[in-house]
Scaffold this active site. Structure first.
Site, PDB file in Angstrom:
ATOM      1  N   LYS A  70       0.714  -1.288  -0.013  1.00  0.00           N
ATOM      2  CA  LYS A  70       0.072  -0.145  -0.030  1.00  0.00           C
ATOM      3  C   LYS A  70       0.975   1.221  -0.048  1.00  0.00           C
ATOM      4  CE  LYS A  70      -4.436   0.732   0.307  1.00  0.00           C
ATOM      5  NZ  LYS A  70      -5.669   0.185  -0.108  1.00  0.00           N
ATOM      6  N   GLY A 122     -26.453   1.723   2.389  1.00  0.00           N
ATOM      7  CA  GLY A 122     -25.407   2.385   1.353  1.00  0.00           C
ATOM      8  C   GLY A 122     -26.326   2.058   0.037  1.00  0.00           C
ATOM      9  N   GLY A 146     -24.467   3.076  -3.050  1.00  0.00           N
ATOM     10  CA  GLY A 146     -23.249   3.737  -3.712  1.00  0.00           C
ATOM     11  C   GLY A 146     -23.075   2.419  -4.956  1.00  0.00           C
ATOM     12  N   HIS A 147     -21.996   2.330  -5.389  1.00  0.00           N
ATOM     13  CA  HIS A 147     -21.447   1.679  -6.549  1.00  0.00           C
ATOM     14  C   HIS A 147     -21.523   0.064  -6.242  1.00  0.00           C
ATOM     15  CE1 HIS A 147     -19.256   5.334  -7.723  1.00  0.00           C
ATOM     16  NE2 HIS A 147     -19.561   5.004  -8.803  1.00  0.00           N
ATOM     17  N   VAL A 148     -21.048  -0.220  -4.996  1.00  0.00           N
ATOM     18  CA  VAL A 148     -21.140  -1.675  -5.023  1.00  0.00           C
ATOM     19  C   VAL A 148     -22.535  -2.064  -4.648  1.00  0.00           C
ATOM     20  CG1 VAL A 148     -20.489  -3.506  -3.476  1.00  0.00           C
ATOM     21  CG2 VAL A 148     -18.910  -1.751  -4.190  1.00  0.00           C
ATOM     22  N   ALA A 149     -23.170  -1.403  -3.655  1.00  0.00           N
ATOM     23  CA  ALA A 149     -24.816  -1.777  -3.271  1.00  0.00           C
ATOM     24  C   ALA A 149     -25.544  -1.636  -4.226  1.00  0.00           C
ATOM     25  CB  ALA A 149     -25.143  -0.757  -2.287  1.00  0.00           C
TER      26      ALA A 149
HETATM   27  P1  NAD Z   1     -19.596   4.632  -2.810  1.00  0.00           P
HETATM   28  O1  NAD Z   1     -18.978   5.751  -2.117  1.00  0.00           O
HETATM   29  O2  NAD Z   1     -19.958   4.408  -4.124  1.00  0.00           O
HETATM   30  O3  NAD Z   1     -20.806   4.306  -2.098  1.00  0.00           O
HETATM   31  C1  NAD Z   1     -20.825   4.566  -0.624  1.00  0.00           C
HETATM   32  C2  NAD Z   1     -22.435   4.926  -0.021  1.00  0.00           C
HETATM   33  O4  NAD Z   1     -22.525   4.840   1.290  1.00  0.00           O
HETATM   34  C3  NAD Z   1     -22.632   6.359  -0.745  1.00  0.00           C
HETATM   35  O5  NAD Z   1     -23.789   6.462  -1.680  1.00  0.00           O
HETATM   36  C4  NAD Z   1     -22.827   7.147   0.395  1.00  0.00           C
HETATM   37  O6  NAD Z   1     -23.576   8.316   0.444  1.00  0.00           O
HETATM   38  C5  NAD Z   1     -23.147   6.098   1.423  1.00  0.00           C
HETATM   39  N1  NAD Z   1     -23.037   6.278   2.747  1.00  0.00           N
HETATM   40  C6  NAD Z   1     -22.178   7.022   3.603  1.00  0.00           C
HETATM   41  N2  NAD Z   1     -22.473   6.896   4.800  1.00  0.00           N
HETATM   42  C7  NAD Z   1     -23.612   6.429   5.045  1.00  0.00           C
HETATM   43  C8  NAD Z   1     -24.702   6.244   6.248  1.00  0.00           C
HETATM   44  N3  NAD Z   1     -24.046   6.486   7.226  1.00  0.00           N
HETATM   45  N4  NAD Z   1     -25.569   5.461   6.037  1.00  0.00           N
HETATM   46  C9  NAD Z   1     -25.965   5.007   4.811  1.00  0.00           C
HETATM   47  N5  NAD Z   1     -25.367   5.406   3.772  1.00  0.00           N
HETATM   48  C10 NAD Z   1     -24.178   5.789   3.832  1.00  0.00           C
HETATM   49  O7  NAD Z   1     -18.696   3.412  -2.568  1.00  0.00           O
HETATM   50  P2  NAD Z   1     -18.463   1.980  -2.905  1.00  0.00           P
HETATM   51  O8  NAD Z   1     -17.551   1.900  -4.014  1.00  0.00           O
HETATM   52  O9  NAD Z   1     -19.836   1.442  -3.283  1.00  0.00           O
HETATM   53  O10 NAD Z   1     -18.008   1.101  -1.778  1.00  0.00           O
HETATM   54  C11 NAD Z   1     -18.711   0.853  -0.487  1.00  0.00           C
HETATM   55  C12 NAD Z   1     -17.729   0.165   0.604  1.00  0.00           C
HETATM   56  O11 NAD Z   1     -17.474  -0.899   0.090  1.00  0.00           O
HETATM   57  C13 NAD Z   1     -16.792   1.109   1.001  1.00  0.00           C
HETATM   58  O12 NAD Z   1     -16.681   0.720   2.427  1.00  0.00           O
HETATM   59  C14 NAD Z   1     -15.568   0.345   0.052  1.00  0.00           C
HETATM   60  O13 NAD Z   1     -14.058   0.675   0.857  1.00  0.00           O
HETATM   61  C15 NAD Z   1     -15.712  -0.929   0.192  1.00  0.00           C
HETATM   62  N6  NAD Z   1     -15.157  -1.436  -1.067  1.00  0.00           N
HETATM   63  C16 NAD Z   1     -15.670  -1.141  -2.417  1.00  0.00           C
HETATM   64  C17 NAD Z   1     -14.904  -1.923  -3.558  1.00  0.00           C
HETATM   65  C18 NAD Z   1     -15.295  -1.625  -4.711  1.00  0.00           C
HETATM   66  O14 NAD Z   1     -15.028  -2.223  -5.811  1.00  0.00           O
HETATM   67  N7  NAD Z   1     -15.923  -0.393  -5.022  1.00  0.00           N
HETATM   68  C19 NAD Z   1     -14.152  -3.151  -3.183  1.00  0.00           C
HETATM   69  C20 NAD Z   1     -14.056  -3.243  -1.848  1.00  0.00           C
HETATM   70  C21 NAD Z   1     -14.579  -2.544  -0.776  1.00  0.00           C
END
Ligand code: NAD
Length: 370
Positions: free
Chosen positions: A80, A180, A182-185
């Site tokens: 990292k 959440g 976001g992208h993953v959800a």
């Molecule tokens: P993202 O930023 O697209 O989505 C996160 C979402 O969570 C946002 O829409 C945000 O508004 C919401 N959020 C923040 N605080 C909140 C709360 N208190 N209650 C409800 N919603 C809330 O991120 P992502 O890429 O979807 O990643 C989500 C998680 O997964 C992160 O912890 C990230 O580190 C982890 N992750 C992501 C990936 C990936 O490929 N994107 C891979 C491994 C781990």
């Protein structure tokens, strides 16, 4: 700070301090373990308040990457980088290209990627100085946004957890509370809806949750209420440390399986609390490894199909972790660590045979799950 003691404590192989006055680059690259292959991990850019704070973050996160790669069956090590600076003010072409020169100097021992505070666009500057960077835009031959692969892995890990609980991995009719949108959800909810799950969704931005609801018929829940939903599965996909003293007693679910990083506020304490409450926990770094799988894939010429097939293998990884936890009577996160350590140790051993530089670099990933 006792620098060497700190580095030795978590068994790091090498730490590189990068400094260049002309570009204002101050970065620390931590290489934790390269037994399985080159160290891979993102470059985080953050306004660290002190150098020791930046170093601790690099050491902690790089070690986590070793475990994630190992448990996922990848031939990669853990590394990292942290770049000290404000991602909203201090980003320049010069900064990232200088960073790229330092990466190139490591000749492939460390491969960088985007992380918190850096973007795919920043990595394009890095790519101008080194080939040891992954997670690039599709237009540059990269895999693009890894979230769909992460989501697909979480979906399969969740099914493995359901199989552990009920003997059947179907999610049809199961109630799933997703934190959440976001992208993953959002991508995960598409798979869940296709299988006929009943989704409860939240986000601090209601609009984001509404767009998922529209597609998947999910029920919107206020952010603070997501822990109280009467559901089968809680799926954290937003923040870290959401499993803590306050939230665990409120959960009504039997399974926790989600994509967020560092879900347990305190691994020892809260892992134990989940056991006492009879909740099955799919360890975060094992179930969310799809992102790493995606960027690892890119190093061998990205194909979406291959990355998705590999992410499906998270089902088997989670199943193996549950079996170890049961056999050894230990929490699942500890079982996951053990699986990773065993793999490093056994593959480390075979690599002592004909030790020395081989002509063959070896495949980094495989698609078979057995
Ligand atoms: P993202 O930023 O697209 O989505 C996160 C979402 O969570 C946002 O829409 C945000 O508004 C919401 N959020 C923040 N605080 C909140 C709360 N208190 N209650 C409800 N919603 C809330 O991120 P992502 O890429 O979807 O990643 C989500 C998680 O997964 C992160 O912890 C990230 O580190 C982890 N992750 C992501 C990936 C990936 O490929 N994107 C891979 C491994 C781990």
């Amino acid at each position: 700070m006792n620098l060497f003691k700190e580095i030795e404590q978590k068994d790091h192989e090498q730490v590189i301090f990068c400094s260049d006055k002309r570009s204002n680059l101050r970065a620390i690259i931590a290489i934790h373990n390269t037994t399985l292959g080159p160290a891979l991990g993102g470059a985080r850019m953050w306004t660290y308040t002190s150098d020791p704070e930046a170093l601790s973050d690099a050491l902690r996160l790089s070690r986590g990457m070793t475990y994630k790669a190992a448990v996922s069956g990848l031939n990669l090590g853990g590394g990292k980088a942290v770049i000290i600076g404000d991602p909203n003010k201090d980003k320049t072409e010069k900064l990232f290209r200088t960073y790229g020169r330092f990466i190139e100097g490591l000749a492939g021992r460390y491969i960088t990627a985007e992380d918190v505070g850096t973007s795919v666009e920043d990595m394009e500057w890095v790519r101008m100085e080194t080939k040891y960077v992954t997670g690039l835009d599709r237009a540059l031959g990269g895999g693009g946004d890894p979230s769909p692969v992460t989501a697909f892995g979480v979906y399969h890990g969740m099914k493995a957890a359901m199989k552990e609980l009920t003997g059947n991995d179907s999610l049809q009719g199961k109630k799933i509370a997703v934190q959440g949108s976001g992208h993953v959800a959002s991508s995960l909810c598409d798979h869940l809806a296709t299988e006929g799950a009943k989704i409860f969704i939240t986000d601090i931005y209601e609009k984001k949750a509404a767009s998922v609801s529209e597609r998947t018929k999910a029920t919107y829940v206020l952010p603070e209420k997501i822990y109280d939903v009467d559901a089968d599965i809680f799926c954290p996909c937003a923040l870290g440390a959401v499993l803590n003293d306050d939230t665990i007693p409120r959960l009504k679910v039997k399974i926790i399986a989600g994509g967020a990083n560092n879900q347990l506020a305190d691994e020892g304490k809260h892992g134990q609390m989940l056991i006492e409450r009879g909740i099955i926990y799919a360890p975060d770094y094992a179930i969310n490894a799809g992102g790493l799988i995606s960027v690892a894939n890119e190093l061998e010429g990205h194909t979406h199909e291959r990355a998705m097939k590999q992410a499906e293998g998270i089902y088997d990884t989670i199943t193996k972790i549950f079996a170890i936890a049961k056999r050894e009577n230990i929490p699942t996160y500890e079982a996951s660590n053990r699986l990773a350590e065993e793999r490093i140790s056994s593959i480390g051993h075979i690599r002592t045979l004909y030790a020395g530089k081989s002509e063959f670099d070896g495949q980094l990933t495989r698609v078979s799950h057995a």
